[in-house]
Design an enzyme around this catalytic site. Structure first.
Site, PDB file in Angstrom:
ATOM      1  N   GLU A 178    -115.651  19.282 -24.661  1.00 56.74           N
ATOM      2  CA  GLU A 178    -115.971  20.050 -25.862  1.00 56.74           C
ATOM      3  C   GLU A 178    -115.992  21.546 -25.585  1.00 56.74           C
ATOM      4  O   GLU A 178    -115.617  22.353 -26.451  1.00 56.74           O
ATOM      5  CB  GLU A 178    -117.284  19.588 -26.484  1.00 56.74           C
ATOM      6  CG  GLU A 178    -118.446  19.442 -25.529  1.00 56.74           C
ATOM      7  CD  GLU A 178    -118.603  18.058 -24.937  1.00 56.74           C
ATOM      8  OE1 GLU A 178    -119.665  17.438 -25.126  1.00 56.74           O
ATOM      9  OE2 GLU A 178    -117.661  17.599 -24.270  1.00 56.74           O
ATOM     10  N   HIS A 192    -116.760  20.661 -19.484  1.00 59.41           N
ATOM     11  CA  HIS A 192    -116.657  19.436 -20.268  1.00 59.41           C
ATOM     12  C   HIS A 192    -115.658  19.612 -21.398  1.00 59.41           C
ATOM     13  O   HIS A 192    -115.297  20.736 -21.765  1.00 59.41           O
ATOM     14  CB  HIS A 192    -118.032  19.053 -20.804  1.00 59.41           C
ATOM     15  CG  HIS A 192    -118.963  18.567 -19.738  1.00 59.41           C
ATOM     16  ND1 HIS A 192    -120.164  17.938 -20.007  1.00 59.41           N
ATOM     17  CD2 HIS A 192    -118.867  18.607 -18.383  1.00 59.41           C
ATOM     18  CE1 HIS A 192    -120.767  17.615 -18.875  1.00 59.41           C
ATOM     19  NE2 HIS A 192    -120.006  18.017 -17.869  1.00 59.41           N
ATOM     20  N   ALA A 233    -100.036  -9.853  -7.747  1.00 56.87           N
ATOM     21  CA  ALA A 233     -98.624 -10.055  -8.089  1.00 56.87           C
ATOM     22  C   ALA A 233     -98.203 -11.428  -7.580  1.00 56.87           C
ATOM     23  O   ALA A 233     -98.317 -11.707  -6.385  1.00 56.87           O
ATOM     24  CB  ALA A 233     -97.756  -8.967  -7.452  1.00 56.87           C
ATOM     25  N   GLY A 270    -105.409  -9.630  -0.159  1.00 57.37           N
ATOM     26  CA  GLY A 270    -104.880 -10.972   0.012  1.00 57.37           C
ATOM     27  C   GLY A 270    -105.789 -12.013  -0.618  1.00 57.37           C
ATOM     28  O   GLY A 270    -106.846 -11.696  -1.181  1.00 57.37           O
ATOM     29  N   PRO A 271    -105.390 -13.285  -0.528  1.00 52.93           N
ATOM     30  CA  PRO A 271    -106.142 -14.372  -1.168  1.00 52.93           C
ATOM     31  C   PRO A 271    -107.608 -14.455  -0.751  1.00 52.93           C
ATOM     32  O   PRO A 271    -108.473 -14.734  -1.576  1.00 52.93           O
ATOM     33  CB  PRO A 271    -105.377 -15.622  -0.738  1.00 52.93           C
ATOM     34  CG  PRO A 271    -103.996 -15.143  -0.450  1.00 52.93           C
ATOM     35  CD  PRO A 271    -104.150 -13.770   0.106  1.00 52.93           C
TER      36      PRO A 271
END
Length: 341
Positions: free
Chosen positions: A55, A53, A156, A271-272
């Protein structure tokens, strides 16, 4: 000299390097400051670190200097035995004097770290830059709170909302810089979801290419949804990343798969029809809309019929940010967040 707020922002930036590399665990960044305010150690969580991890990595970097120092990290230290021992034990053993974290661990399996540290005599502060850091780690926090992955939609379009011309052609609506940005987005996710229609029409690879972040390789799993078969030789079946074909359009089956795999974040590039299914079900958390300054008039819309009959049934979103990318051929990127119901 580094002040605490600057150290937290550095820890937040470090955590981002692990995006797409930590599921089912959260992204975490850590910074250690000496008593004089010198940065003496830092680290972030990712699979390639052997499960360590953030830390623990930072403490190892600081070495003996960690004694009497301040540990600044994005998430409350864990207090349970998983693949690694509790981070609280490493912090106590290192002799850290003070711990400052941004976000409390909401996972019941790992909670209680702050209380254990206080019981050991370590000064603990929480909530520093909490909103900022929570947004960075929003995917994992969403998963813990709702038992489902954080879902990002990417679209897009042209200015008039078209994803393809009337003849089906769609390459390329947006500019090269926009496409590079999408690869960055893919690299931050555990799985990329698309439909069989997109695979058949466009033969996309749906891989991460050209991303340099920590010199890691990003290989999100590719998930294809739909009852039609995937044509032999399709790029999405190559060996560059794993591919899973869900022979269904049932979104519940996708969520079951995500839970089984432990994914924090899913990216939907479809797609749509499939995009509309997520929108209609209000099963999404954010939308990245890449928009080119062009018009098609006709063609295919990026969403289908929501069956919205009036304005009160509309799907609202909050505009989180806007960005213009590209030198000559400029595109607009809208980052929109789903409205909480």
């Amino acid at each position: 000299m580094v002040d605490i707020s600057t150290a937290m922002r550095r820890a937040d930036e470090l955590s981002k390097i692990g995006l797409g590399l930590t599921a089912p665990n959260p992204i975490v960044g850590a910074v250690i400051l000496s008593e004089s305010g010198e940065l003496i150690g830092e680290g972030f969580h990712h699979r390639e670190a052997g499960g360590k991890h953030a830390e623990v990595v930072a403490i190892e970097v600081a070495g003996d200097k960690a004694r009497g120092a301040t540990l600044v990290l994005t998430l409350e230290p864990c207090n349970h035995h998983g693949k690694t021992p509790p981070c609280t034990e490493a912090i106590i053993k290192a002799g850290v004097k003070k711990v400052v974290f941004a976000v409390s661990d909401t996972n019941p399996k790992a909670a209680g770290g702050a209380a254990k540290l206080r019981a050991a005599g370590i000064e603990v502060e929480s909530g520093l830059l909490e909103a900022e850091v929570s947004f960075t780690n929003r995917a994992w926090l969403k998963k813990i709170e709702s038992s489902r992955p954080y879902i990002t939609l990417k679209v897009a379009t042209t200015l008039d909302g078209k994803v393809a011309a009337s003849d089906g052609s769609s390459k390329w609506i947006t500019n090269e810089e926009a496409r590079k940005s999408v690869h960055e987005l893919r690299s931050e996710c555990d799985a990329i979801v698309t439909g069989t229609g997109t695979v058949i029409a466009d033969d996309p690879a749906m891989t991460v290419r050209g991303v340099k972040r920590g010199n890691f390789e990003f290989r999100p799993v590719r998930v294809v949804m739909g009852k039609r078969g995937i044509p032999a030789g399709s790029k999405i079946l190559d060996e560059s990343a794993a591919t899973i074909h869900l022979e269904s359009q049932n979104l519940s089956q996708l969520l079951e798969l995500a839970e089984e795999k432990g994914w924090n974040r899913i990216l939907v590039e479809a797609g749509p029809k499939l995009t509309s299914a997520f929108l209609k079900a209000e099963l999404f958390d954010e939308l990245f809309l890449y928009q080119a300054p062009t018009l098609l008039g006709g063609g295919f819309d990026f969403v289908g019929d929501f069956e919205v009959r009036n304005l009160s049934e509309r799907v609202d979103l909050n505009l989180h940010s806007t960005k213009i990318i590209g030198e000559n051929e400029k595109n607009l990127v809208l980052h929109l967040l789903a409205v909480s119901k």
